[in-house]
Motif scaffolding. Structure first.
Motif, PDB file in Angstrom:
ATOM      1  N   VAL A 206     -32.444 -31.941  50.625  1.00  0.00           N
ATOM      2  CA  VAL A 206     -33.428 -33.018  50.575  1.00  0.00           C
ATOM      3  C   VAL A 206     -32.757 -34.238  49.956  1.00  0.00           C
ATOM      4  CG1 VAL A 206     -35.645 -33.788  49.654  1.00  0.00           C
ATOM      5  CG2 VAL A 206     -35.342 -31.394  50.337  1.00  0.00           C
ATOM      6  N   LEU A 207     -32.740 -35.345  50.674  1.00  0.00           N
ATOM      7  CA  LEU A 207     -32.166 -36.583  50.146  1.00  0.00           C
ATOM      8  C   LEU A 207     -33.202 -37.279  49.278  1.00  0.00           C
ATOM      9  CD1 LEU A 207     -30.398 -37.922  53.370  1.00  0.00           C
ATOM     10  CD2 LEU A 207     -29.395 -36.619  51.483  1.00  0.00           C
ATOM     11  N   GLY A 208     -32.880 -37.427  47.987  1.00  0.00           N
ATOM     12  CA  GLY A 208     -33.806 -38.037  47.046  1.00  0.00           C
ATOM     13  C   GLY A 208     -34.294 -37.031  46.026  1.00  0.00           C
ATOM     14  N   SER A 209     -34.852 -37.546  44.912  1.00  0.00           N
ATOM     15  CA  SER A 209     -35.434 -36.674  43.896  1.00  0.00           C
ATOM     16  C   SER A 209     -36.682 -37.293  43.295  1.00  0.00           C
ATOM     17  CB  SER A 209     -34.402 -36.394  42.793  1.00  0.00           C
ATOM     18  OG  SER A 209     -33.952 -37.597  42.188  1.00  0.00           O
ATOM     19  N   SER A 210     -37.276 -38.243  44.028  1.00  0.00           N
ATOM     20  CA  SER A 210     -38.465 -38.934  43.534  1.00  0.00           C
ATOM     21  C   SER A 210     -39.721 -38.278  44.096  1.00  0.00           C
ATOM     22  CB  SER A 210     -38.402 -40.413  43.902  1.00  0.00           C
ATOM     23  OG  SER A 210     -38.418 -40.559  45.306  1.00  0.00           O
ATOM     24  N   LEU A 211     -40.829 -39.013  44.071  1.00  0.00           N
ATOM     25  CA  LEU A 211     -42.101 -38.451  44.519  1.00  0.00           C
ATOM     26  C   LEU A 211     -42.075 -38.032  45.982  1.00  0.00           C
ATOM     27  CD1 LEU A 211     -44.489 -40.937  42.683  1.00  0.00           C
ATOM     28  CD2 LEU A 211     -44.042 -38.546  42.076  1.00  0.00           C
ATOM     29  N   SER A 212     -41.346 -38.767  46.819  1.00  0.00           N
ATOM     30  CA  SER A 212     -41.243 -38.382  48.235  1.00  0.00           C
ATOM     31  C   SER A 212     -40.523 -37.047  48.384  1.00  0.00           C
ATOM     32  CB  SER A 212     -40.505 -39.467  49.034  1.00  0.00           C
ATOM     33  OG  SER A 212     -41.238 -40.668  49.049  1.00  0.00           O
ATOM     34  N   ALA A 213     -39.492 -36.841  47.585  1.00  0.00           N
ATOM     35  CA  ALA A 213     -38.766 -35.562  47.623  1.00  0.00           C
ATOM     36  C   ALA A 213     -39.662 -34.420  47.169  1.00  0.00           C
ATOM     37  CB  ALA A 213     -37.514 -35.654  46.745  1.00  0.00           C
ATOM     38  N   ILE A 214     -40.506 -34.702  46.190  1.00  0.00           N
ATOM     39  CA  ILE A 214     -41.441 -33.667  45.730  1.00  0.00           C
ATOM     40  C   ILE A 214     -42.429 -33.317  46.833  1.00  0.00           C
ATOM     41  CG2 ILE A 214     -43.314 -33.214  44.092  1.00  0.00           C
ATOM     42  CD1 ILE A 214     -41.659 -34.817  42.040  1.00  0.00           C
TER      43      ILE A 214
END
Length: 505
Positions: A206-214
């Motif tokens: 998963v690219l990212g670790s912010s709310l979208s990644a969650i």
């Protein structure tokens, strides 16, 4: 074309709110039969876009219900709607703060939006107002002598006098070379594509670790995913956790008053370093002691350990670094307007990441689920992502750190919404920028007049042309907060209706 034809591009929260407020203002003034309103929405259900059309129970709003109402000056309307419909919505409420402050599923909020739109659309028709929905994609806008012509999918066109852009949150086009590659998902939405095409035993990047990644993570977890899940991001930081039952707090130092004192004493706008000094003073006053600011740095620390700390802090009511940004929710946009463009850019570079994780936290219920995934060693986070490429034989090759590489067979782009126009995966926004009808704001989004929401071109407000929501992020900062967008919608509607009122008088 009607005497005063208004068109809204987008039938999400902003478009629905604008439609309802415009109808109310015209109806109360007795001018509703002199106006027609058209909503252009590509989805078959208004209010049920990519995020709010989800069916996943783990997709939870990141803002409590009493700030999610779409009616002007009524932020509590959604929480009141929840209470009125308690019997039918009970299973959709994730209640870790009490009924009015509850968090709910995104799909329930989509039901709320649709219910509000259906009611006022039918009411407008009964009152004799000309209203319609066009289910199509807006691809291009052309300026005409009388107003605007919108070019739609299916080689159709639509003309109007007044145009409001409310296209919703734009998907990022930050990895164009990966588009159309097998097993690449350019967004967490629609979640059905992930559910239908990712085997439950597969390892997923998963690219990212912010709310979208969650959100992407919850899609997998809700459907019993068994394979390993790895977040890859620049800083490796998760959003922090929203406190349970936070106490109201009013800032004493980081205030509009003190920023204005800087302006009148130094005859210039505040600098970012001055804002941060005031923030430090505010935080230490809140904490009642000196803060070891070096110890608050999070980059380079294990995300799993930080999450455990954040859950404990949330259960205890939060700390200064969370409480103060949330206390600033009603003034942060005004503070942002007081910064010069160069200082806004500096803020995003120096402090943007920390502002984001502390101002836009995750609900406690999701934090606890993520903690269990860490404990089960199903989830890990790799920071310092440098590059992503595709190899036909290996799959997706991710380079991070000092040049280490790893591969993933399945990859979800969950880096969050695009800030700059050039990174927006939107044919409409690209066409508007290319034609010069909108001008990119260097900090992000497009240039607008902050008070009226008119689009600005050549340093002047463009007559009868407005914008709402995420595409105004560079000027307004807090555009992913529904209550704030609704406030700007009130300003827009007042300005637009005053133009028509003057014509009618």
């Amino acid at each position: 074309m009607s005497l005063n034809h208004i068109t809204i591009i987008g039938g999400g929260a902003c478009g629905i709110s604008a439609f309802i407020e415009l109808f109310l203002q015209f109806r109360i003034a007795g001018l509703h039969q002199q106006v027609s309103i058209t909503i252009i929405e590509e989805n078959q259900e208004v209010g049920k876009g990519l995020a709010f059309g989800t069916k996943q129970p783990g997709h939870i709003l990141n803002t409590q219900a009493d700030l999610m109402g779409i009616h002007y000056t009524e932020p509590q309307h959604f929480s009141e709607w929840l209470i009125e419909n308690a019997e039918s919505v009970e299973d959709e409420v994730v209640d870790n703060q009490g009924r009015n402050e509850a968090f709910t599923t995104r799909r329930l909020y989509g039901d709320y939006l649709k219910a509000q739109f259906d009611h006022y659309f039918e009411l407008a028709q009964k009152e004799g107002m000309q209203v319609e929905i066009i289910h199509a994609s807006a691809l291009e806008v052309e300026k005409t002598r009388d107003g605007f012509t919108v070019h739609l999918s299916g080689e159709k066109t639509h003309s109007c006098h007044y145009l409001i852009l409310a296209p919703g949150t734009p998907v990022a086009n930050n990895y164009p070379d990966l588009e159309n590659k097998k097993n690449y998902f350019p967004s967490p939405w629609p979640s059905s594509l992930i559910i239908e095409n990712v085997p439950k035993t597969a390892n997923v990047g998963v690219l990212g670790s912010s709310l979208s990644a969650i959100d992407a993570l919850m899609t997998l977890a809700d459907n019993g995913h068994e394979g390993k899940i790895t977040f890859y991001s620049l800083d490796g930081l998760l959003p922090r956790v929203q406190p349970e039952n936070p106490e109201p707090y009013e800032c004493k130092f980081l205030t509009l008053k003190n920023l204005h004192q800087i302006q009148r004493s130094k005859l210039r706008n505040p600098k970012v370093k001055e804002l941060f000094r005031l923030f430090m003073q505010e935080a230490e006053d809140y904490a009642g002691k000196k803060i070891d600011w070096k110890a608050t740095e999070r980059v380079g620390k294990p995300a799993s350990e930080l999450l455990k700390q954040d859950i404990r802090i949330a259960q205890e009511g939060g700390d200064a670094l969370i409480v103060i940004p949330y206390a600033l929710r009603y003034t942060s946009s005004e503070m942002w307007k007081n910064l010069d463009e160069s200082e806004r850019i500096r803020f995003k570079k120096w402090l943007g990441g920390y502002w984001g994780i502390n101002r836009h936290c995750m609900p406690l219920v999701n934090a606890e689920r993520i903690n269990r995934l860490f404990d089960n060693q199903q989830l890990k986070i790799i920071p310092e992502l440098k590059e992503v490429t595709h190899d036909p034989e290996k799959g997706f090759v991710l380079t991070y750190g000092d040049g280490q590489t790893t591969t993933e067979e399945f990859l979800i782009n969950a880096t969050g919404p695009a800030s700059s126009v050039k990174m927006m995966k939107s044919e409409l926004m690209a066409a508007l920028a290319e034609s010069g009808l909108v001008e990119p704001e260097p900090v992000g989004g497009i240039k607008i007049h902050a008070q009226t929401m008119q689009i600005v071109k050549d340093s002047k407000p463009y007559p009868n042309f407005y914008a709402l929501g995420h595409i105004t992020n560079g000027t307004l900062l807090d555009v992913n907060a529904v209550w704030f967008n609704v406030k700007t919608i009130g300003n827009l509607c007042q300005h637009l209706t005053s133009q028509i009122f003057e014509k009618a008088s």
